[in-house]
Design a protein around this motif. Structure first.
Motif, PDB file in Angstrom:
ATOM      1  N   LYS A  92       0.828  -1.200   0.000  1.00 56.60           N
ATOM      2  CA  LYS A  92       0.000   0.000   0.000  1.00 56.60           C
ATOM      3  C   LYS A  92       0.867   1.257   0.000  1.00 56.60           C
ATOM      4  CE  LYS A  92      -3.934  -2.162   2.309  1.00 56.60           C
ATOM      5  NZ  LYS A  92      -4.784  -2.207   3.518  1.00 56.60           N
ATOM      6  N   THR A  93       2.060   1.159   0.538  1.00 55.19           N
ATOM      7  CA  THR A  93       2.970   2.291   0.547  1.00 55.19           C
ATOM      8  C   THR A  93       4.105   2.103  -0.464  1.00 55.19           C
ATOM      9  OG1 THR A  93       4.239   1.252   2.332  1.00 55.19           O
ATOM     10  CG2 THR A  93       2.481   2.758   2.960  1.00 55.19           C
ATOM     11  N   MET A  94       3.917   1.166  -1.402  1.00 57.10           N
ATOM     12  CA  MET A  94       4.964   0.894  -2.383  1.00 57.10           C
ATOM     13  C   MET A  94       5.093   2.067  -3.349  1.00 57.10           C
ATOM     14  SD  MET A  94       5.162  -2.185  -5.160  1.00 57.10           S
ATOM     15  CE  MET A  94       3.906  -1.428  -6.152  1.00 57.10           C
ATOM     16  N   LYS A  95       6.296   2.424  -3.694  1.00 54.49           N
ATOM     17  CA  LYS A  95       6.534   3.527  -4.622  1.00 54.49           C
ATOM     18  C   LYS A  95       6.558   3.046  -6.071  1.00 54.49           C
ATOM     19  CE  LYS A  95       9.241   6.052  -1.183  1.00 54.49           C
ATOM     20  NZ  LYS A  95      10.564   6.620  -0.841  1.00 54.49           N
ATOM     21  N   TYR A  96       7.306   2.012  -6.359  1.00 56.59           N
ATOM     22  CA  TYR A  96       7.357   1.490  -7.734  1.00 56.59           C
ATOM     23  C   TYR A  96       8.007   0.120  -7.723  1.00 56.59           C
ATOM     24  CZ  TYR A  96      12.153   3.196  -7.384  1.00 56.59           C
ATOM     25  OH  TYR A  96      13.430   3.431  -6.970  1.00 56.59           O
ATOM     26  N   ILE A  97       7.785  -0.579  -8.789  1.00 58.78           N
ATOM     27  CA  ILE A  97       8.430  -1.880  -8.961  1.00 58.78           C
ATOM     28  C   ILE A  97       9.783  -1.663  -9.609  1.00 58.78           C
ATOM     29  CG2 ILE A  97       8.315  -4.076 -10.222  1.00 58.78           C
ATOM     30  CD1 ILE A  97       5.326  -4.022  -9.826  1.00 58.78           C
ATOM     31  N   LEU A 122       5.295 -20.761 -14.159  1.00 60.56           N
ATOM     32  CA  LEU A 122       6.128 -19.570 -14.311  1.00 60.56           C
ATOM     33  C   LEU A 122       6.417 -19.025 -12.915  1.00 60.56           C
ATOM     34  CD1 LEU A 122       7.415 -17.403 -16.160  1.00 60.56           C
ATOM     35  CD2 LEU A 122       5.248 -16.175 -16.047  1.00 60.56           C
ATOM     36  N   ASN A 123       7.680 -19.099 -12.512  1.00 67.61           N
ATOM     37  CA  ASN A 123       8.096 -18.578 -11.203  1.00 67.61           C
ATOM     38  C   ASN A 123       8.493 -17.115 -11.359  1.00 67.61           C
ATOM     39  OD1 ASN A 123       7.819 -21.070  -9.820  1.00 67.61           O
ATOM     40  ND2 ASN A 123       9.743 -21.751 -10.715  1.00 67.61           N
ATOM     41  N   VAL A 124       7.836 -16.245 -10.642  1.00 68.74           N
ATOM     42  CA  VAL A 124       8.054 -14.803 -10.770  1.00 68.74           C
ATOM     43  C   VAL A 124       8.530 -14.243  -9.439  1.00 68.74           C
ATOM     44  CG1 VAL A 124       7.022 -12.591 -11.371  1.00 68.74           C
ATOM     45  CG2 VAL A 124       6.236 -14.664 -12.499  1.00 68.74           C
ATOM     46  N   SER A 125       9.564 -13.426  -9.473  1.00 72.12           N
ATOM     47  CA  SER A 125      10.005 -12.685  -8.288  1.00 72.12           C
ATOM     48  C   SER A 125      10.368 -11.278  -8.708  1.00 72.12           C
ATOM     49  CB  SER A 125      11.212 -13.379  -7.633  1.00 72.12           C
ATOM     50  OG  SER A 125      12.304 -13.388  -8.517  1.00 72.12           O
ATOM     51  N   PHE A 126      10.011 -10.313  -7.899  1.00 72.36           N
ATOM     52  CA  PHE A 126      10.337  -8.926  -8.247  1.00 72.36           C
ATOM     53  C   PHE A 126      10.716  -8.140  -6.996  1.00 72.36           C
ATOM     54  CE2 PHE A 126       5.739  -9.336  -7.990  1.00 72.36           C
ATOM     55  CZ  PHE A 126       5.394  -8.374  -7.069  1.00 72.36           C
ATOM     56  N   LEU A 127      11.495  -7.104  -7.241  1.00 75.54           N
ATOM     57  CA  LEU A 127      12.003  -6.227  -6.175  1.00 75.54           C
ATOM     58  C   LEU A 127      11.155  -4.964  -6.134  1.00 75.54           C
ATOM     59  CD1 LEU A 127      14.445  -5.796  -4.167  1.00 75.54           C
ATOM     60  CD2 LEU A 127      15.538  -4.565  -6.047  1.00 75.54           C
ATOM     61  N   TYR A 128      10.754  -4.550  -4.954  1.00 77.24           N
ATOM     62  CA  TYR A 128       9.933  -3.346  -4.828  1.00 77.24           C
ATOM     63  C   TYR A 128      10.462  -2.476  -3.693  1.00 77.24           C
ATOM     64  CZ  TYR A 128       7.747  -5.950  -1.001  1.00 77.24           C
ATOM     65  OH  TYR A 128       7.530  -6.666   0.143  1.00 77.24           O
ATOM     66  N   VAL A 129      10.077  -1.225  -3.745  1.00 80.59           N
ATOM     67  CA  VAL A 129      10.519  -0.247  -2.747  1.00 80.59           C
ATOM     68  C   VAL A 129       9.435  -0.068  -1.690  1.00 80.59           C
ATOM     69  CG1 VAL A 129      11.242   2.136  -2.369  1.00 80.59           C
ATOM     70  CG2 VAL A 129      11.935   0.939  -4.448  1.00 80.59           C
ATOM     71  N   LYS A 130       9.854  -0.099  -0.424  1.00 76.34           N
ATOM     72  CA  LYS A 130       8.921   0.067   0.684  1.00 76.34           C
ATOM     73  C   LYS A 130       9.126   1.427   1.343  1.00 76.34           C
ATOM     74  CE  LYS A 130      10.264  -3.577   2.955  1.00 76.34           C
ATOM     75  NZ  LYS A 130      10.288  -4.675   3.972  1.00 76.34           N
ATOM     76  N   ALA A 131       8.186   1.782   2.197  1.00 77.64           N
ATOM     77  CA  ALA A 131       8.287   3.056   2.910  1.00 77.64           C
ATOM     78  C   ALA A 131       9.177   2.960   4.131  1.00 77.64           C
ATOM     79  CB  ALA A 131       6.889   3.528   3.316  1.00 77.64           C
ATOM     80  N   LEU A 170       7.534  -9.814 -19.678  1.00 74.39           N
ATOM     81  CA  LEU A 170       7.026 -10.018 -18.323  1.00 74.39           C
ATOM     82  C   LEU A 170       6.734  -8.673 -17.693  1.00 74.39           C
ATOM     83  CD1 LEU A 170       6.421 -11.893 -15.915  1.00 74.39           C
ATOM     84  CD2 LEU A 170       8.804 -11.661 -15.248  1.00 74.39           C
ATOM     85  N   ALA A 171       5.524  -8.517 -17.191  1.00 70.15           N
ATOM     86  CA  ALA A 171       5.125  -7.269 -16.527  1.00 70.15           C
ATOM     87  C   ALA A 171       4.358  -7.609 -15.261  1.00 70.15           C
ATOM     88  CB  ALA A 171       4.263  -6.413 -17.455  1.00 70.15           C
ATOM     89  N   VAL A 172       4.649  -6.872 -14.195  1.00 70.17           N
ATOM     90  CA  VAL A 172       3.978  -7.051 -12.908  1.00 70.17           C
ATOM     91  C   VAL A 172       3.409  -5.697 -12.486  1.00 70.17           C
ATOM     92  CG1 VAL A 172       4.205  -7.809 -10.514  1.00 70.17           C
ATOM     93  CG2 VAL A 172       5.617  -8.869 -12.290  1.00 70.17           C
ATOM     94  N   ASP A 173       2.098  -5.656 -12.245  1.00 67.47           N
ATOM     95  CA  ASP A 173       1.433  -4.406 -11.862  1.00 67.47           C
ATOM     96  C   ASP A 173       0.530  -4.658 -10.657  1.00 67.47           C
ATOM     97  OD1 ASP A 173       2.439  -2.754 -14.042  1.00 67.47           O
ATOM     98  OD2 ASP A 173       1.125  -3.950 -15.337  1.00 67.47           O
ATOM     99  N   ILE A 182      -0.025 -10.291 -13.239  1.00 67.36           N
ATOM    100  CA  ILE A 182       1.175 -10.717 -13.952  1.00 67.36           C
ATOM    101  C   ILE A 182       0.801 -11.012 -15.396  1.00 67.36           C
ATOM    102  CG2 ILE A 182       2.976 -12.486 -14.093  1.00 67.36           C
ATOM    103  CD1 ILE A 182       2.690 -12.823 -11.078  1.00 67.36           C
ATOM    104  N   LYS A 183       1.515 -10.380 -16.310  1.00 71.30           N
ATOM    105  CA  LYS A 183       1.322 -10.623 -17.735  1.00 71.30           C
ATOM    106  C   LYS A 183       2.658 -11.060 -18.333  1.00 71.30           C
ATOM    107  CE  LYS A 183      -2.392  -7.224 -18.354  1.00 71.30           C
ATOM    108  NZ  LYS A 183      -2.826  -6.003 -19.100  1.00 71.30           N
TER     109      LYS A 183
END
Length: 204
Positions: A92-97, A122-131, A170-173, A182-183
């Motif tokens: 909820k406080t994520m800035k961007y992927i 399909l194994n998906v992992s992504f890095l995101y920014v937290k507050a 690969l896109a994660v939104d 996940i697309k």
């Protein structure tokens, strides 16, 4: 037909031009298996006879392969995944992927009439920014099951095939407070062949 795979992948932090540890060094070994197929036309003796003697032919059954189809196809994957409760509050406080990584595994393939049914994960992992300034980054991982039909009208259960695949897009939104969408686009390269049995004369 090419099989390629990255092995022994190592990532380490390295110094940049200013002497600061702000660069990543990546090393890996690329393994390649290459199969080259060619089509040849041969003259084979099918029968023989003699005018004054009995001709006895000895034959041997030989199996050759005939190309059915070399197919390049793509399959789209769209899936929504629910986030765990602790992760949901952070998103909820994520800035961007920041980044996406992908890896696909196909543990099962089925050969119905008309093609090859490929099923996998399909194994998906992504890095995101937290507050959170103390731990500003987080990693989220998820699995997306999928199936794709690689069509071949002349295909049968006894045909031989080689299939390679790769994730092209690969896109994660964020789809909401508790879900991510996940697309992905998966590209398949299939090489399908059938066996033909022929009787070859070896001696007369």
């Amino acid at each position: 037909h090419v099989y390629d795979r990255l092995d022994d992948i190592s990532v380490e932090v390295r110094m940049d031009e200013d002497g600061e540890m702000r660069a990543l060094g990546i090393e890996a070994a690329l393994q390649v298996r290459l199969f080259v197929y060619g089509e040849e036309k041969l003259e084979l003796l099918e029968d023989a006879y003699s005018l004054d003697k009995k001709c006895v032919l000895e034959t041997e059954e030989v199996v050759v392969e005939e190309l059915l189809m070399q197919n390049h196809s793509k399959s789209k994957i769209t899936e929504r995944l629910s986030l765990p409760e602790p992760t949901s509050r952070e998103f909820k406080t994520m800035k961007y992927i920041q980044n996406e990584l992908d890896q696909m595994k196909i543990p099962y393939t089925n050969i119905p009439d008309g093609g090859i049914l490929a099923e996998g994960i399909l194994n998906v992992s992504f890095l995101y920014v937290k507050a959170n300034d103390e731990v500003p980054f987080g990693v989220w991982k998820g699995m997306v099951p999928f199936s794709a039909m690689l069509e071949c009208r002349e295909g049968s259960s006894d045909m031989k095939y080689d299939v390679t695949y790769a994730v092209e897009q690969l896109a994660v939104d964020l789809a909401g407070n508790d879900e991510v969408e996940i697309k992905a686009v998966v590209a398949f390269r299939s090489f399908m062949r059938k066996a033909e049995k022929i009787q070859m004369v070896t001696e007369a």
